[in-house]
Design an enzyme around this catalytic site. Sequence first.
Site, PDB file in Angstrom:
ATOM      1  N   LYS A  35      76.092  60.246   1.455  1.00  0.00           N
ATOM      2  CA  LYS A  35      75.985  59.335   0.309  1.00  0.00           C
ATOM      3  C   LYS A  35      76.382  57.918   0.710  1.00  0.00           C
ATOM      4  CE  LYS A  35      78.084  62.332  -3.202  1.00  0.00           C
ATOM      5  NZ  LYS A  35      79.053  62.906  -2.367  1.00  0.00           N
TER       6      LYS A  35
ATOM      7  N   LYS B 121      86.762  57.199   8.493  1.00  0.00           N
ATOM      8  CA  LYS B 121      86.671  56.234   7.393  1.00  0.00           C
ATOM      9  C   LYS B 121      87.616  55.064   7.608  1.00  0.00           C
ATOM     10  CE  LYS B 121      85.176  59.273   3.641  1.00  0.00           C
ATOM     11  NZ  LYS B 121      85.542  59.854   2.348  1.00  0.00           N
TER      12      LYS B 121
ATOM     13  N   LYS C  51      75.010  63.038  10.261  1.00  0.00           N
ATOM     14  CA  LYS C  51      75.001  63.743   8.974  1.00  0.00           C
ATOM     15  C   LYS C  51      74.356  62.881   7.890  1.00  0.00           C
ATOM     16  CE  LYS C  51      78.681  63.783   6.336  1.00  0.00           C
ATOM     17  NZ  LYS C  51      79.992  63.976   5.719  1.00  0.00           N
TER      18      LYS C  51
HETATM   19  P1  TYM Z   1      81.383  65.377  -0.767  1.00  0.00           P
HETATM   20  O1  TYM Z   1      81.238  64.780  -2.126  1.00  0.00           O
HETATM   21  O2  TYM Z   1      81.371  64.479   0.407  1.00  0.00           O
HETATM   22  O3  TYM Z   1      80.257  66.445  -0.532  1.00  0.00           O
HETATM   23  C1  TYM Z   1      80.047  67.513  -1.429  1.00  0.00           C
HETATM   24  C2  TYM Z   1      79.598  68.769  -0.695  1.00  0.00           C
HETATM   25  O4  TYM Z   1      78.378  68.532   0.006  1.00  0.00           O
HETATM   26  C3  TYM Z   1      78.523  68.922   1.375  1.00  0.00           C
HETATM   27  N1  TYM Z   1      77.706  68.009   2.197  1.00  0.00           N
HETATM   28  C4  TYM Z   1      76.797  68.399   3.082  1.00  0.00           C
HETATM   29  N2  TYM Z   1      76.379  69.636   3.457  1.00  0.00           N
HETATM   30  C5  TYM Z   1      75.406  69.709   4.399  1.00  0.00           C
HETATM   31  N3  TYM Z   1      74.846  68.607   4.965  1.00  0.00           N
HETATM   32  C6  TYM Z   1      75.224  67.359   4.613  1.00  0.00           C
HETATM   33  N4  TYM Z   1      74.659  66.298   5.167  1.00  0.00           N
HETATM   34  C7  TYM Z   1      76.251  67.215   3.631  1.00  0.00           C
HETATM   35  N5  TYM Z   1      76.863  66.141   3.061  1.00  0.00           N
HETATM   36  C8  TYM Z   1      77.750  66.647   2.193  1.00  0.00           C
HETATM   37  C9  TYM Z   1      80.019  68.758   1.654  1.00  0.00           C
HETATM   38  O5  TYM Z   1      80.414  69.537   2.751  1.00  0.00           O
HETATM   39  C10 TYM Z   1      80.606  69.231   0.353  1.00  0.00           C
HETATM   40  O6  TYM Z   1      80.691  70.642   0.313  1.00  0.00           O
HETATM   41  N6  TYM Z   1      86.182  66.421  -0.136  1.00  0.00           N
HETATM   42  C11 TYM Z   1      84.979  66.935  -0.763  1.00  0.00           C
HETATM   43  C12 TYM Z   1      85.100  67.105  -2.246  1.00  0.00           C
HETATM   44  C13 TYM Z   1      86.242  67.950  -2.709  1.00  0.00           C
HETATM   45  C14 TYM Z   1      86.327  69.365  -2.620  1.00  0.00           C
HETATM   46  C15 TYM Z   1      87.574  69.714  -3.244  1.00  0.00           C
HETATM   47  C16 TYM Z   1      85.513  70.340  -2.081  1.00  0.00           C
HETATM   48  C17 TYM Z   1      87.361  67.530  -3.329  1.00  0.00           C
HETATM   49  N7  TYM Z   1      88.172  68.575  -3.665  1.00  0.00           N
HETATM   50  C18 TYM Z   1      87.988  71.051  -3.327  1.00  0.00           C
HETATM   51  C19 TYM Z   1      85.930  71.670  -2.163  1.00  0.00           C
HETATM   52  C20 TYM Z   1      87.170  72.017  -2.795  1.00  0.00           C
HETATM   53  C21 TYM Z   1      83.873  65.924  -0.508  1.00  0.00           C
HETATM   54  O7  TYM Z   1      84.083  64.799  -0.229  1.00  0.00           O
HETATM   55  O8  TYM Z   1      82.662  66.332  -0.724  1.00  0.00           O
END
Ligand code: TYM
Length: 337
Positions: A201, A115, A198
Amino acid sequence: MTTKTRLYSGMQPSAESLQIGNYIGALLNWKALQETHDAFFSIVDLHALTVPQDPALLAANTRRTAAQYIAAGIDPASSTLYVQSHVPAHAELAWLLNTITGFGEASRMTQFKDKSARHGAEATTVGLFAYPVLMAADILLYDTEIVPVGEDQRQHVELTRDLATRFNARFGETFVVPEASIVRETAKIYDLQNPTAKMSKSAESHAGVLWMLDEPSVTAKKIMRAVTDAEGGVVFDRENKPGVANLLTIYSSITGRTIASLEDEYAGRGYGDFKKGLAEVVTGTFGPVRQRVIEMLDDPAELDRTLAANADRAAAVAGETLARAYDRVGLLRGRTR
Ligand code: TYM
């Protein structure tokens, strides 16, 4: 007192809609696990702030994300579904953890490296750098044992484990050391136009991203235009046929059918037929979810009440852990409140 295993996960409200990778890699899993676990699910609005957000959109997207969790099957009566910033302990514990995180350690996080390379040094904030530390605070505040996430979050959960272990060694047993739970087959859903990247969003082009709240006709069109290969044959081969492999993964996770049974069904048939079948399955699943989201957003007061009640439940657990951590490091507040 519950004796169920404690589970924690979250998502950023960083877009108007979740994408199908979030649904398959996270939500589907959460939905199944909430039955057997003491589950906490957050909408991590503080994390979303680590890149520029339009304030009005962030507020709207936070509600939309909550509505999507519920419409997709997260039950806010049995799981604790809340907004991160409603529980101030997250920001507070993050500060403590910042003070035991190495600069080099945080610099090695690949998501940060990616990023920050994209934004450039001047536009990269200290908040983005500290993002994984805030994530560690989220997880550790709830004595979490299991963190169900997609593959891209594995390194952040590893850091969380390191910080918990380090804190415990330095200040005495305080935090539970959590484990990531990653379902191998669905840990990474790929972009339909670029099936080696991947689905995200924050992708630059939306042509290969399936949004949960897209109109069904848009979803169907994106699936029909998904990149495949010139060879033909609905066969799972990640190396040589990444486009088809990705579509098979999506098909299989949404229907619960095995890849082998899908290969059988489409043996000898063209990609057009296969894509049509997939489009039906995806729109059949997301159509009702979309409808439910629209209904919920019609009555935001009811949604806000649910989120407030759940935040109270979360704050009660988080407050105890924070007090324990404050006490261990020698902050008076842990002893006087
Ligand atoms: P975020 O918002 O990017 O994504 C949320 C969840 O979706 C999964 N994910 C995917 N899984 C499979 N294929 C994909 N293309 C794909 N894109 C996203 C992510 O792995 C995630 O599980 N940092 C985290 C949010 C967070 C969090 C936490 C998670 C903040 N605090 C504590 C667990 C525990 C994030 O950015 O997720």
